[in-house]
Structures are given as structure tokens and as C-alpha cells.
Design an enzyme around this catalytic site. Structure first.
Site, PDB file in Angstrom:
ATOM      1  N   ASP A 145     -84.813  -3.522 -37.343  1.00 56.52           N
ATOM      2  CA  ASP A 145     -85.703  -2.508 -37.914  1.00 56.52           C
ATOM      3  C   ASP A 145     -86.777  -2.213 -36.869  1.00 56.52           C
ATOM      4  O   ASP A 145     -86.673  -2.650 -35.709  1.00 56.52           O
ATOM      5  CB  ASP A 145     -86.253  -2.967 -39.276  1.00 56.52           C
ATOM      6  CG  ASP A 145     -87.232  -4.139 -39.146  1.00 56.52           C
ATOM      7  OD1 ASP A 145     -87.430  -4.651 -38.024  1.00 56.52           O
ATOM      8  OD2 ASP A 145     -87.789  -4.547 -40.181  1.00 56.52           O
ATOM      9  N   HIS A 146     -87.833  -1.515 -37.295  1.00 53.53           N
ATOM     10  CA  HIS A 146     -88.899  -1.148 -36.344  1.00 53.53           C
ATOM     11  C   HIS A 146     -89.588  -2.375 -35.740  1.00 53.53           C
ATOM     12  O   HIS A 146     -89.943  -2.387 -34.572  1.00 53.53           O
ATOM     13  CB  HIS A 146     -89.941  -0.252 -37.034  1.00 53.53           C
ATOM     14  CG  HIS A 146     -90.510  -0.864 -38.279  1.00 53.53           C
ATOM     15  ND1 HIS A 146     -89.774  -0.973 -39.445  1.00 53.53           N
ATOM     16  CD2 HIS A 146     -91.712  -1.423 -38.546  1.00 53.53           C
ATOM     17  CE1 HIS A 146     -90.510  -1.557 -40.374  1.00 53.53           C
ATOM     18  NE2 HIS A 146     -91.687  -1.848 -39.854  1.00 53.53           N
ATOM     19  N   CYS A 156     -85.714  -8.644 -37.116  1.00 50.42           N
ATOM     20  CA  CYS A 156     -86.761  -7.964 -37.877  1.00 50.42           C
ATOM     21  C   CYS A 156     -88.040  -8.757 -37.635  1.00 50.42           C
ATOM     22  O   CYS A 156     -88.067  -9.629 -36.765  1.00 50.42           O
ATOM     23  CB  CYS A 156     -86.396  -7.814 -39.354  1.00 50.42           C
ATOM     24  SG  CYS A 156     -86.251  -9.334 -40.296  1.00 50.42           S
ATOM     25  N   GLY A 157     -89.097  -8.468 -38.377  1.00 47.03           N
ATOM     26  CA  GLY A 157     -90.377  -9.124 -38.107  1.00 47.03           C
ATOM     27  C   GLY A 157     -90.284 -10.635 -38.227  1.00 47.03           C
ATOM     28  O   GLY A 157     -90.622 -11.370 -37.294  1.00 47.03           O
ATOM     29  N   THR A 158     -89.834 -11.117 -39.373  1.00 43.26           N
ATOM     30  CA  THR A 158     -89.735 -12.561 -39.617  1.00 43.26           C
ATOM     31  C   THR A 158     -88.312 -13.099 -39.482  1.00 43.26           C
ATOM     32  O   THR A 158     -88.117 -14.316 -39.466  1.00 43.26           O
ATOM     33  CB  THR A 158     -90.164 -12.880 -41.061  1.00 43.26           C
ATOM     34  OG1 THR A 158     -89.303 -12.142 -41.951  1.00 43.26           O
ATOM     35  CG2 THR A 158     -91.614 -12.498 -41.313  1.00 43.26           C
ATOM     36  N   GLY A 159     -87.341 -12.216 -39.481  1.00 43.71           N
ATOM     37  CA  GLY A 159     -85.936 -12.628 -39.515  1.00 43.71           C
ATOM     38  C   GLY A 159     -85.425 -12.804 -40.935  1.00 43.71           C
ATOM     39  O   GLY A 159     -84.212 -12.879 -41.160  1.00 43.71           O
ATOM     40  N   GLY A 181     -85.703 -10.891 -43.958  1.00 43.90           N
ATOM     41  CA  GLY A 181     -85.026  -9.790 -44.652  1.00 43.90           C
ATOM     42  C   GLY A 181     -83.612  -9.588 -44.125  1.00 43.90           C
ATOM     43  O   GLY A 181     -82.651  -9.462 -44.901  1.00 43.90           O
ATOM     44  N   HIS A 188     -73.848 -27.200 -35.693  1.00 43.60           N
ATOM     45  CA  HIS A 188     -73.688 -27.756 -37.040  1.00 43.60           C
ATOM     46  C   HIS A 188     -73.292 -26.713 -38.087  1.00 43.60           C
ATOM     47  O   HIS A 188     -72.610 -27.056 -39.048  1.00 43.60           O
ATOM     48  CB  HIS A 188     -74.996 -28.416 -37.499  1.00 43.60           C
ATOM     49  CG  HIS A 188     -75.299 -29.685 -36.767  1.00 43.60           C
ATOM     50  ND1 HIS A 188     -76.302 -30.546 -37.143  1.00 43.60           N
ATOM     51  CD2 HIS A 188     -74.730 -30.246 -35.664  1.00 43.60           C
ATOM     52  CE1 HIS A 188     -76.340 -31.580 -36.323  1.00 43.60           C
ATOM     53  NE2 HIS A 188     -75.408 -31.413 -35.392  1.00 43.60           N
ATOM     54  N   ASN A 189     -73.769 -25.474 -37.910  1.00 39.65           N
ATOM     55  CA  ASN A 189     -73.589 -24.470 -38.980  1.00 39.65           C
ATOM     56  C   ASN A 189     -72.640 -23.343 -38.605  1.00 39.65           C
ATOM     57  O   ASN A 189     -72.410 -22.445 -39.417  1.00 39.65           O
ATOM     58  CB  ASN A 189     -74.947 -23.883 -39.400  1.00 39.65           C
ATOM     59  CG  ASN A 189     -75.982 -24.948 -39.673  1.00 39.65           C
ATOM     60  OD1 ASN A 189     -76.938 -25.114 -38.912  1.00 39.65           O
ATOM     61  ND2 ASN A 189     -75.796 -25.701 -40.728  1.00 39.65           N
ATOM     62  N   ARG A 238     -91.444 -10.676 -34.411  1.00 38.01           N
ATOM     63  CA  ARG A 238     -92.917 -10.654 -34.331  1.00 38.01           C
ATOM     64  C   ARG A 238     -93.494 -11.971 -33.849  1.00 38.01           C
ATOM     65  O   ARG A 238     -94.691 -12.079 -33.608  1.00 38.01           O
ATOM     66  CB  ARG A 238     -93.505 -10.291 -35.691  1.00 38.01           C
ATOM     67  CG  ARG A 238     -93.378  -8.803 -36.003  1.00 38.01           C
ATOM     68  CD  ARG A 238     -94.312  -8.356 -37.109  1.00 38.01           C
ATOM     69  NE  ARG A 238     -94.315  -6.903 -37.175  1.00 38.01           N
ATOM     70  CZ  ARG A 238     -94.148  -6.184 -38.286  1.00 38.01           C
ATOM     71  NH1 ARG A 238     -93.977  -6.795 -39.438  1.00 38.01           N
ATOM     72  NH2 ARG A 238     -94.165  -4.869 -38.249  1.00 38.01           N
ATOM     73  N   HIS A 245     -68.884 -31.391 -39.657  1.00 35.21           N
ATOM     74  CA  HIS A 245     -69.531 -30.113 -39.964  1.00 35.21           C
ATOM     75  C   HIS A 245     -68.537 -29.078 -40.475  1.00 35.21           C
ATOM     76  O   HIS A 245     -68.906 -28.157 -41.187  1.00 35.21           O
ATOM     77  CB  HIS A 245     -70.277 -29.594 -38.741  1.00 35.21           C
ATOM     78  CG  HIS A 245     -71.307 -30.562 -38.258  1.00 35.21           C
ATOM     79  ND1 HIS A 245     -72.408 -30.892 -39.003  1.00 35.21           N
ATOM     80  CD2 HIS A 245     -71.374 -31.297 -37.122  1.00 35.21           C
ATOM     81  CE1 HIS A 245     -73.127 -31.796 -38.342  1.00 35.21           C
ATOM     82  NE2 HIS A 245     -72.510 -32.063 -37.196  1.00 35.21           N
ATOM     83  N   ARG A 290     -68.466 -29.296 -44.200  1.00 39.75           N
ATOM     84  CA  ARG A 290     -69.713 -28.786 -44.784  1.00 39.75           C
ATOM     85  C   ARG A 290     -69.747 -27.266 -44.750  1.00 39.75           C
ATOM     86  O   ARG A 290     -70.132 -26.626 -45.723  1.00 39.75           O
ATOM     87  CB  ARG A 290     -70.917 -29.375 -44.026  1.00 39.75           C
ATOM     88  CG  ARG A 290     -71.017 -30.867 -44.246  1.00 39.75           C
ATOM     89  CD  ARG A 290     -71.967 -31.551 -43.309  1.00 39.75           C
ATOM     90  NE  ARG A 290     -71.915 -32.997 -43.510  1.00 39.75           N
ATOM     91  CZ  ARG A 290     -72.473 -33.881 -42.710  1.00 39.75           C
ATOM     92  NH1 ARG A 290     -73.137 -33.487 -41.645  1.00 39.75           N
ATOM     93  NH2 ARG A 290     -72.370 -35.164 -42.963  1.00 39.75           N
TER      94      ARG A 290
HETATM   95  C1  RB5 Z   1     -91.429  -4.994 -41.634  1.00 41.95           C
HETATM   96  O1  RB5 Z   1     -92.787  -4.783 -41.712  1.00 41.95           O
HETATM   97  C2  RB5 Z   1     -91.068  -6.418 -42.006  1.00 41.95           C
HETATM   98  O2  RB5 Z   1     -91.341  -6.647 -43.352  1.00 41.95           O
HETATM   99  C3  RB5 Z   1     -89.632  -6.705 -41.662  1.00 41.95           C
HETATM  100  O3  RB5 Z   1     -89.433  -6.503 -40.314  1.00 41.95           O
HETATM  101  C4  RB5 Z   1     -89.124  -8.125 -41.918  1.00 41.95           C
HETATM  102  O4  RB5 Z   1     -90.004  -9.077 -41.421  1.00 41.95           O
HETATM  103  C5  RB5 Z   1     -88.654  -8.408 -43.271  1.00 41.95           C
HETATM  104  O5  RB5 Z   1     -88.144  -9.473 -43.591  1.00 41.95           O
END
Ligand code: RB5
Length: 148
Positions: A10-11, A67-70, A72, A100-101, A111, A135, A138
Site C-alpha cells: 500500500d502507500h 504495509c505500515g506494520t505488516g 493488514g 520452521h514455518n 514504517r 516442522h 507442524r
Molecule cells: C496505513 O496507514 C496502514 O494502516 C497500513 O499500511 C498497515 O499498517 C495496516 O495494517
């Protein structure tokens, strides 16, 4: 024939995706860039679904999402059969996700990573084989409906 590796973000992951796509190309892979194509705000699910479908169907062996946190991206990808999407924020996590996975989708929390960290995590994930052995059992249980 070079292995085709799809990559999508995403962005929030756009800048790092550009860097990783370039790195994959330099490593000799055929890069399939599934977007996004700018830093304009967008929805991560729109990019995770097409990539996860390709991995799930076996069209490609593995793929990369950002994505920002991975989080989503991993939520969406892990809804697909045979997809094992791992959020990795260090080379050690990426290595264990393979060993392992048997993670077939690498998800990066863009981010929270520098370009150099992202490339190192990607290289580690690409180069590390699944360990198998205990593994194997599992990983096989992940998709079993019935609980013991
Ligand atoms: C976008 O702002 C952010 O929510 C997305 O990149 C991601 O981190 C979602 O899980």
C-alpha cells in the site's frame, strides 16, 4: 527461466517496495510489481488479495508484501489456503519463518525498517530453506480443520 516473484504494497510500503523490487531484479528474479504505484493513500487489501491468490494457486512459489506494520497485509494473505505469510522485522525472524514455518509470503512492516534492513531481511528470507523434520508435521497441521 528466472523465478517470478510478485511484490505489492500500500502507500505506507511504497518507497520500500520500490527498493526491494529493484533489489530482486538485480538478484536475477523476474519481478511482478502488483502495485501500488505511488505514495497516494490506498487500501492494503486491494494489493494483498491478487498476490495471495497467485501463491495459493501455485502459480508462483513465493511473494513479498509491505504495509505500515505488516499486519493488514498478513491478515489478508493468511486467509488463502496454502499461504503462510510471515511478518518479519529482523533477519532472524525471516530466517526462522523459513526454517520452521516454511513462510511463502514475506510481509515487511515498512514504517519500522530502513531500506538496508528491508533488503537484508529479504535476502535472508530468499536464501533460507525450510528445515522440514518435526516442522513438517507442524506446518501440515495448520490447515487441518479437526482439532485433536
Ligand atoms: C496505513 O496507514 C496502514 O494502516 C497500513 O499500511 C498497515 O499498517 C495496516 O495494517
Amino acid at each position: 527461466m528466472p523465478e517470478r516473484i510478485p511484490i505489492a504494497s500500500d502507500h505506507a510500503g511504497f518507497e520500500l517496495k520500490q527498493t526491494l523490487a529493484r533489489a530482486l531484479g538485480e538478484m536475477g528474479f523476474e519481478v511482478q510489481d502488483l502495485g501500488t504505484s505511488s505514495a497516494a493513500s490506498t487500501d492494503y487489501a486491494d494489493y494483498a488479495h491478487p498476490l495471495a491468490r497467485e501463491v495459493s494457486s501455485g502459480e508462483v512459489k513465493r511473494g513479498v508484501l509491505l504495509c505500515g506494520t505488516g499486519l493488514g497485509m498478513s491478515y489478508v494473505a493468511n486467509r488463502y489456503p496454502h499461504v503462510r505469510a510471515a511478518v518479519a522485522w529482523s533477519p532472524e525472524i525471516a530466517e526462522l519463518a523459513r526454517k520452521h514455518n516454511d513462510a511463502n509470503v514475506l510481509v515487511l512492516p515498512a514504517r519500522f525498517l530502513s531500506d538496508a534492513e528491508g533488503v537484508t531481511i529479504l535476502r535472508t528470507w530468499l536464501a533460507t530453506p525450510f528445515e522440514g523434520g518435526r516442522h513438517e508435521r507442524r506446518v501440515e497441521k495448520i490447515e487441518r480443520e479437526e482439532h485433536p
